[in-house]
Design an enzyme around this catalytic site. Structure first.
Site: not given
Length: 428
Positions: A22-23, A117, A122, A305, A397
């Site tokens: 995903k990242n 999230c 951020r 994570d 997600r």
């Protein structure tokens, strides 16, 4: 409203195939527009974050075709220099990679502040610092990040903190800048290396990815290519922790074992057995779990994570474990959900003290963010009774076919539509 319903208490056995990272995907897909050409990307994970970034590119005029279930082709020749609206960008953090990609290609970018999230602020100050040092003017106007430059020129950029997002964004902006860009104190995560390899496949000159100094010599232009994304380190780690927490024997396939070393080390310390193969790891656990201390760190340390998933395992391990979070603020929001299931966890700032209990009990819980949602799944798998997980949009997600994959390992898990009437009954 869809929920996950899990009846716990089953050991896990069998094989699970890991999807594309995903990242990496959410950085590589925006990076494709730098080529002004046709790019084919393979091993794309089927997750909502990927669907959203594809929708954004489509709205901006790019042509995105699904070649097969995990391959897309992006033709960005007709892509226009449009602003990325709040209603799209606000749903996930990686939208800010469009700033670097648009700035690199058009010398102009307008992208709404990122969402995703909610486990801490951020700040994008390091991103902005990097763009400014490359020669861009950056302002935040009505929630939009507006970056403009007559030209981008290479510079030496020191990251005050190790930041994956800022490292990636500066890489995207710098590959078409004039001259040499040097990023010091760069992030070293596997998806940083994957992005660099992808950019180089398009004709960029990026060296040093995976170390704390990345050097980028600007290219005149980039070209199309075909590229396959690496396996997802965090998805693999999630299934590894689940296997150790539930007990059993699980072969996690299509992985790069070196990316999983910090996770493997902690699972072994906690009482599991981990065997590495060329592109797979086997996790078995038939004895009681042991306490262990975990501190999240930038790669190659234990990934932030994976912190919530590991907390679930430690919640049923013998003894008292310490779990330290050094990357994100406020990442222990999920702890309240675990304590409702019977976990004994005390949080003090960025430290969680976990006293292992004999068992967890199934209740209705919420996924407070993506990785916390994965933790709730693991908690439900080991709990006594039925667990219902709400807000599964966060889980979708970042995890492809999570119900099917866990069910194939023997878990009793299903996706169920819960009506308002059901909620009223459960509440009563």
């Amino acid at each position: 409203m869809e929920n996950f319903v899990i009846n716990g208490g089953h050991e896990l056995f069998g094989d699970v195939n890991i999807s594309g990272a995903k990242n990496a995907a959410v950085a590589i897909i925006p990076a494709a527009i730098l080529a002004n050409d046709v790019v084919r990307i393979e091993n794309i994970p089927k997750i909502s974050d990927v669907s959203l970034i594809i929708k954004i590119l489509d709205c901006m005029g790019a042509s995105v075709k699904m070649i097969n279930s995990d391959t897309i082709e992006i033709d960005s020749k007709a892509l226009q220099n449009k602003s990325v609206p709040y209603e799209l960008a606000s749903h996930f953090r990686a939208s800010y990679y469009l700033i670097g990609a648009m700035l690199g290609r058009f010398k102009n970018a307008e992208v709404a502040m990122p969402g995703g999230c909610d486990f801490g602020t951020r700040p994008i100050d390091l991103h902005i610092k990097g763009f400014k040092m490359l020669g861009a003017d950056v302002d935040i106007v009505n929630g939009m990040v507006c970056a403009k430059a007559e030209k981008l020129v290479g510079a030496s950029i020191y990251m005050d903190n190790v930041s994956v997002g800022a490292t990636i964004n500066v890489m995207l902006a710098a590959v078409l800048a004039r001259g040499l860009t040097v990023i010091e104190n760069a992030a070293k995560e596997p998806h940083i290396v994957d992005l660099a390899n992808f950019l180089n496949s398009m004709g960029a000159d990026v060296r040093g990815a995976g170390t704390d100094v990345i050097k980028i010599r600007g290219a005149e232009k980039l070209h199309g290519c075909t590229y396959s994304i690496i396996p997802d380190q965090i998805e693999a780690g999630t299934y590894m922790v689940a296997a150790a927490a539930c007990g059993g024997d699980v072969l996690v396939k299509n992985v790069i074992p070196k990316h999983l070393e910090s996770i493997s080390a902690k699972l072994i310390e906690a009482g599991a057995e981990v065997i590495e193969y060329d592109d797979a790891v086997r996790v078995t656990r038939y004895k009681a779990l042991n306490k262990c201390n975990v501190k999240t760190m930038p790669h190659p340390g234990f990934p932030t994570d994976m912190q919530p998933q590991m907390a679930v395992l430690l919640s049923v391990a013998n003894g008292t474990s310490l779990l330290s979070e050094s990357v994100w603020d406020n990442r222990f929001q999920y702890v309240g959900q675990l304590t409702r299931m019977g976990a004994n966890i005390q949080v003090d700032g960025k430290l969680a003290v976990i006293d292992g209990v004999d068992e967890l009990t199934g209740v209705k819980v919420k996924a407070t963010d993506l990785r916390a949602g994965a933790a709730m799944i693991i908690a439900g798998l080991i709990a006594n009774g039925e667990t219902v997980i709400e807000d599964i949009k966060y889980i979708d997600r970042g995890y492809e076919d999570v119900v099917r994959k866990f069910a194939a390992l023997g878990a009793d898990i299903k996706r169920a539509e819960i009506t308002e009437a059901d909620n009223m009954v459960n509440a009563g």
